[in-house]
Structure formats: structure tokens, C-alpha cells
Motif scaffolding. Structure first.
Motif, PDB file in Angstrom:
ATOM      1  N   ALA A  30       0.825  -1.206   0.000  1.00  0.00           N
ATOM      2  CA  ALA A  30       0.000   0.000   0.000  1.00  0.00           C
ATOM      3  C   ALA A  30       0.858   1.253   0.000  1.00  0.00           C
ATOM      4  O   ALA A  30       0.531   2.248  -0.630  1.00  0.00           O
ATOM      5  CB  ALA A  30      -0.916   0.007   1.217  1.00  0.00           C
ATOM      6  N   CYS A  31       1.975   1.182   0.708  1.00  0.00           N
ATOM      7  CA  CYS A  31       2.825   2.349   0.899  1.00  0.00           C
ATOM      8  C   CYS A  31       4.233   1.874   1.222  1.00  0.00           C
ATOM      9  O   CYS A  31       4.416   0.869   1.899  1.00  0.00           O
ATOM     10  CB  CYS A  31       2.278   3.178   2.065  1.00  0.00           C
ATOM     11  N   VAL A  32       5.210   2.606   0.711  1.00  0.00           N
ATOM     12  CA  VAL A  32       6.612   2.325   1.040  1.00  0.00           C
ATOM     13  C   VAL A  32       7.252   3.644   1.465  1.00  0.00           C
ATOM     14  O   VAL A  32       7.218   4.622   0.720  1.00  0.00           O
ATOM     15  CB  VAL A  32       7.378   1.725  -0.152  1.00  0.00           C
ATOM     16  N   THR A  33       7.827   3.658   2.641  1.00  0.00           N
ATOM     17  CA  THR A  33       8.526   4.832   3.154  1.00  0.00           C
ATOM     18  C   THR A  33      10.022   4.548   3.123  1.00  0.00           C
ATOM     19  O   THR A  33      10.471   3.527   3.639  1.00  0.00           O
ATOM     20  CB  THR A  33       8.086   5.127   4.604  1.00  0.00           C
ATOM     21  N   LEU A  54      19.651   3.001   2.496  1.00  0.00           N
ATOM     22  CA  LEU A  54      18.321   3.520   2.771  1.00  0.00           C
ATOM     23  C   LEU A  54      17.510   2.352   3.287  1.00  0.00           C
ATOM     24  O   LEU A  54      17.669   1.226   2.808  1.00  0.00           O
ATOM     25  CB  LEU A  54      17.643   4.048   1.499  1.00  0.00           C
ATOM     26  N   LEU A  55      16.625   2.599   4.235  1.00  0.00           N
ATOM     27  CA  LEU A  55      15.775   1.553   4.778  1.00  0.00           C
ATOM     28  C   LEU A  55      14.355   1.774   4.286  1.00  0.00           C
ATOM     29  O   LEU A  55      13.778   2.846   4.480  1.00  0.00           O
ATOM     30  CB  LEU A  55      15.801   1.557   6.303  1.00  0.00           C
ATOM     31  N   LEU A  56      13.802   0.760   3.625  1.00  0.00           N
ATOM     32  CA  LEU A  56      12.410   0.819   3.209  1.00  0.00           C
ATOM     33  C   LEU A  56      11.533   0.228   4.299  1.00  0.00           C
ATOM     34  O   LEU A  56      11.838  -0.840   4.849  1.00  0.00           O
ATOM     35  CB  LEU A  56      12.196   0.022   1.915  1.00  0.00           C
ATOM     36  N   LEU A  57      10.438   0.918   4.617  1.00  0.00           N
ATOM     37  CA  LEU A  57       9.379   0.415   5.487  1.00  0.00           C
ATOM     38  C   LEU A  57       8.186   0.180   4.568  1.00  0.00           C
ATOM     39  O   LEU A  57       7.568   1.132   4.087  1.00  0.00           O
ATOM     40  CB  LEU A  57       9.025   1.421   6.577  1.00  0.00           C
ATOM     41  N   ILE A  58       7.902  -1.063   4.313  1.00  0.00           N
ATOM     42  CA  ILE A  58       6.891  -1.451   3.339  1.00  0.00           C
ATOM     43  C   ILE A  58       5.649  -1.914   4.095  1.00  0.00           C
ATOM     44  O   ILE A  58       5.715  -2.842   4.892  1.00  0.00           O
ATOM     45  CB  ILE A  58       7.429  -2.593   2.448  1.00  0.00           C
ATOM     46  N   LYS A  59       4.516  -1.259   3.838  1.00  0.00           N
ATOM     47  CA  LYS A  59       3.262  -1.628   4.489  1.00  0.00           C
ATOM     48  C   LYS A  59       2.441  -2.461   3.513  1.00  0.00           C
ATOM     49  O   LYS A  59       2.156  -2.019   2.397  1.00  0.00           O
ATOM     50  CB  LYS A  59       2.471  -0.390   4.921  1.00  0.00           C
ATOM     51  N   THR A  60       2.068  -3.671   3.954  1.00  0.00           N
ATOM     52  CA  THR A  60       1.360  -4.595   3.079  1.00  0.00           C
ATOM     53  C   THR A  60       0.442  -5.495   3.887  1.00  0.00           C
ATOM     54  O   THR A  60       0.510  -5.524   5.115  1.00  0.00           O
ATOM     55  CB  THR A  60       2.358  -5.438   2.250  1.00  0.00           C
TER      56      THR A  60
END
Length: 107
Positions: A30-33, A54-60
Motif C-alpha cells: 500500500a505504501c513504502v517509506t 536507505l531503509l524501506l518500510l513497506i506496508k502490506t
């Protein structure tokens, strides 16, 4: 339906942007920060290494995890990319529904 936060470190902004865009465009997330300025220290091939990443925070949605992992592996330049999923045990219900819907799962 549980939401997940998936951690994935990337070597540079171009890689992070490519992965984030693909995951959202393909409804795997849904979103990746992207969080810049991560410094990783780890042992690799017998040596202690240091990398700026870089660190991705992936919401799924949890149902999308296997496909999401497969897509990251296809796009990521690392031999062994960091992909760690953590279940969100709570949150704002409308946001969690949005995560599921935007990840291609019926809420």
C-alpha cells in the motif's frame, strides 16, 4: 487480516525508488517509506562490513508477503537482501483496511 511492516535495506536511492514504485504499482504494498542515512554493520564473508543504505518500510497485507518477497528478490542488487516482516498488532482500523485494499486484498 493482519498488516505487515516489511524492512528492506537498499544500497542507493535509485534502487529504493525502483523497488518502492514496483511494489506499489503492482499492488504488492500500500505504501513504502524510504528512510535515508541508515548505517548497517554486519558480517559478510568473514569480514565486518559497514554500508550506508536507505531503509524501506513497506506496508502490506500478510496475504501478499510471498509475492512481495519474490518481487524484491527480482529487483534487488544484493545477493542476500534484507527482507524482514513484522506483524502490526494494532493501529487505526481505517488505515489498516486501506493497507489491505491497496495491497490488492479485500478488507
Amino acid at each position: 487480516m493482519p498488516a505487515l511492516i516489511v524492512y528492506c535495506s537498499c544500497p542507493d536511492a535509485a534502487t529504493a525508488d525502483a523497488i518502492a514504485t514496483a511494489l506499489v504499482d503492482e499492488r504488492l504494498a500500500a505504501c513504502v517509506t524510504a528512510l535515508p542515512n541508515a548505517r548497517s554493520t554486519y558480517r559478510w564473508e568473514g569480514r565486518v562490513e559497514h554500508s550506508d543504505e536507505l531503509l524501506l518500510l513497506i506496508k502490506t497485507a500478510s496475504e501478499r508477503l510471498d509475492a512481495l518477497i519474490d518481487r524484491i528478490r527480482a529487483l534487488h542488487p544484493y545477493e542476500l537482501p534484507e527482507v524482514i516482516a513484522v506483524e502490526a498488532v494494532g493501529g487505526l482500523a481505517p488505515y489498516l483496511r486501506w493497507v489491505a485494499e491497496q495491497s490488492g486484498v479485500d478488507a
